[in-house]
Write an enzyme that holds these catalytic residues in place. Structure first.
Site, PDB file in Angstrom:
ATOM      1  N   PHE A 159     -39.867 -31.250   7.479  1.00  0.00           N
ATOM      2  CA  PHE A 159     -39.763 -31.167   8.803  1.00  0.00           C
ATOM      3  C   PHE A 159     -40.313 -32.467   9.462  1.00  0.00           C
ATOM      4  O   PHE A 159     -41.308 -32.303  10.454  1.00  0.00           O
ATOM      5  CB  PHE A 159     -40.218 -29.906   9.531  1.00  0.00           C
ATOM      6  CG  PHE A 159     -39.615 -28.562   9.092  1.00  0.00           C
ATOM      7  CD1 PHE A 159     -38.399 -28.090   9.336  1.00  0.00           C
ATOM      8  CD2 PHE A 159     -40.585 -27.892   7.800  1.00  0.00           C
ATOM      9  CE1 PHE A 159     -38.005 -27.045   8.727  1.00  0.00           C
ATOM     10  CE2 PHE A 159     -39.789 -26.806   7.426  1.00  0.00           C
ATOM     11  CZ  PHE A 159     -39.020 -26.210   7.682  1.00  0.00           C
ATOM     12  N   CYS A 162     -46.253 -23.585  15.139  1.00  0.00           N
ATOM     13  CA  CYS A 162     -46.276 -23.683  16.277  1.00  0.00           C
ATOM     14  C   CYS A 162     -45.710 -22.332  17.137  1.00  0.00           C
ATOM     15  O   CYS A 162     -45.520 -22.736  18.539  1.00  0.00           O
ATOM     16  CB  CYS A 162     -45.837 -25.287  16.676  1.00  0.00           C
ATOM     17  SG  CYS A 162     -44.279 -25.457  16.528  1.00  0.00           S
TER      18      CYS A 162
END
Ligand code: SAH
Length: 391
Positions: free
Chosen positions: A223, A335
């Protein structure tokens, strides 16, 4: 201004200065909120707080003051100055890209300001703060004096619960990227994309930890977005770094970041793929890496996503763990604000059980000093990073 009167007994969170007022706590609304201003009163009519007004959001008001003082140019300037002092005190050298205003964490709920060298990006996260845009822009210009200021209005999308796609600038404005430095490394924020305000400033501390650990090691950056972790790893002497991301545009920027920092790279260092599929392939071919970075997007955006998100985090971590060589590192991040630090650690632990591999937790690292969290609003601590060492 609209006056929001609370239901009896619903004033407790306001008295504790929590900045979010949920619409379910409001008994009556009176007046016109088109100027973005709300005043909050308890059931007996006593004024408790003032904030911005978001008629379409579940959080109908974000509270800025808990007394008579009304939000406006004077208060904006004061709060921005306080935020500037924290950055001056705590940011590393050779760092011209940082978050200057962090919403609730700087007592400016609904407002982000990111500085990228000469360009400041003001993001207004709620309808109410959008209405206050001109005064907030004036305060940003006065306190931070950026040569250019662009404003990204995402409040309406967010308040409606839509996915945010708005870029900071439209491509025809001729300002698609902004160069800046982070710990002396050179990066660009992509202002015409739609990710954050153009860069993941919140991972600066983790990038600098990676830099300190990377000498002679091979880094797999999952990512990757624009490959900033890889650049930090190479700056620390990594033998190699590979970026994996689904976005071609992000990988294009990752290539430029390598070039800009004078690190050689080949096509094989940028892999456009779905990370879940890419990981399965790598596990099947028994790859082994010294350092794996796993920093996915938020898997849980609303409460209903939680179970699915937990499965996603577990799968991705189990797979990532299988690639880490003994004596190597995994930095795993979440997150999602809805996934607490405690829950995330439990998910990661259960992934290690499934993988049958022993890992030690060596450090927890979230965002840096430019992403302060108000004790009144612990929800602001969204980024969790666990540094795990493979025994
Ligand atoms: N670590 C990055 C930020 C990651 S943001 C940094 O420090 O800059 C999340 C990234 O994941 C985005 O770039 C997005 O394009 C990518 N992404 C989301 N889902 C993906 C998937 N299933 N496979 C590959 N990449 C994905």
């Amino acid at each position: 201004m609209i006056r929001l009167t609370l239901k009896p007994g619903r004033e407790e969170s306001v008295l504790r200065h929590h900045p979010w007022l949920f619409s379910g706590a409001v008994r009556a609304a009176e007046g016109d909120g088109s100027d973005g201003h709300a005043e909050v009163l308890d059931a007996k009519g006593l004024s408790l707080a003032r904030g911005s007004y978001s008629p379409r959001s579940q959080i109908v008001s974000r509270l800025w003051t808990f007394g008579e003082e009304a939000p406006g140019p004077v208060l904006f300037r004061e709060r921005f100055l306080a935020a500037r002092r924290l950055r001056e005190a705590a940011l590393p050298e050779e760092t011209t890209g940082y978050r200057a205003i962090n919403s609730e964490g700087d007592l400016c709920p609904g407002v982000l300001l990111d500085l990228y060298g000469e360009v400041a990006v003001l993001e207004l996260l709620t309808e109410g703060t959008q209405v206050w845009g001109p005064d907030l822009e004036a305060a940003a210009l006065e306190v931070f004096s950026p040569p250019r200021l662009v404003t990204r209005m995402t409040g309406t999308e967010r308040d409606r619960g839509d996915t945010v796609r708005a870029p900071a600038v439209s491509p025809d404005e001729g300002l698609s990227r902004a160069p800046f430095t982070e710990n002396g490394l050179r990066f660009f924020a992509d202002l015409s994309g739609g990710q954050k305000t153009g860069f993941y400033l919140d991972q600066r501390e983790n990038r600098s930890r990676l830099r300190a650990l990377a000498r002679g090691r091979a880094v797999l950056n999952l990512f990757s977005y624009s490959g900033a972790f890889s650049v930090a790893g190479l700056a620390g002497g990594a033998s190699r770094a590979v970026d994996v991301d689904a976005s071609e545009a992000a990988l294009g920027l990752a290539r430029e970041h390598r070039r800009e920092n004078e690190f050689a790279a080949g096509d094989e260092d940028f892999v456009r793929a779905d990370v879940f599929e890419d990981l399965r392939r790598r596990v099947q071919s028994r790859e082994s890496w010294d350092i794996v970075i796993c920093d996915p997007p938020a898997f849980a955006k609303k409460k209903a996503d939680l179970a699915r998100a937990a499965r996603g985090y577990k799968d991705i971590n189990r797979l990532a763990m299988s690639l880490v060589a003994p004596g190597g590192w995994l930095l795993t991040c979440s997150c999602s604000g809805l996934v607490s630090a405690d829950l995330f650690q439990k998910i990661v632990f259960s992934a290690s059980l499934d993988a049958g591999l022993p890992f030690a937790l060596v450090a927890r690292q979230g965002a840096g000093a430019d992403h302060p969290v108000s004790l009144d609003c612990p929800e602001g601590e969204y980024l969790k990073g666990l540094w795990l060492w493979r025994r």
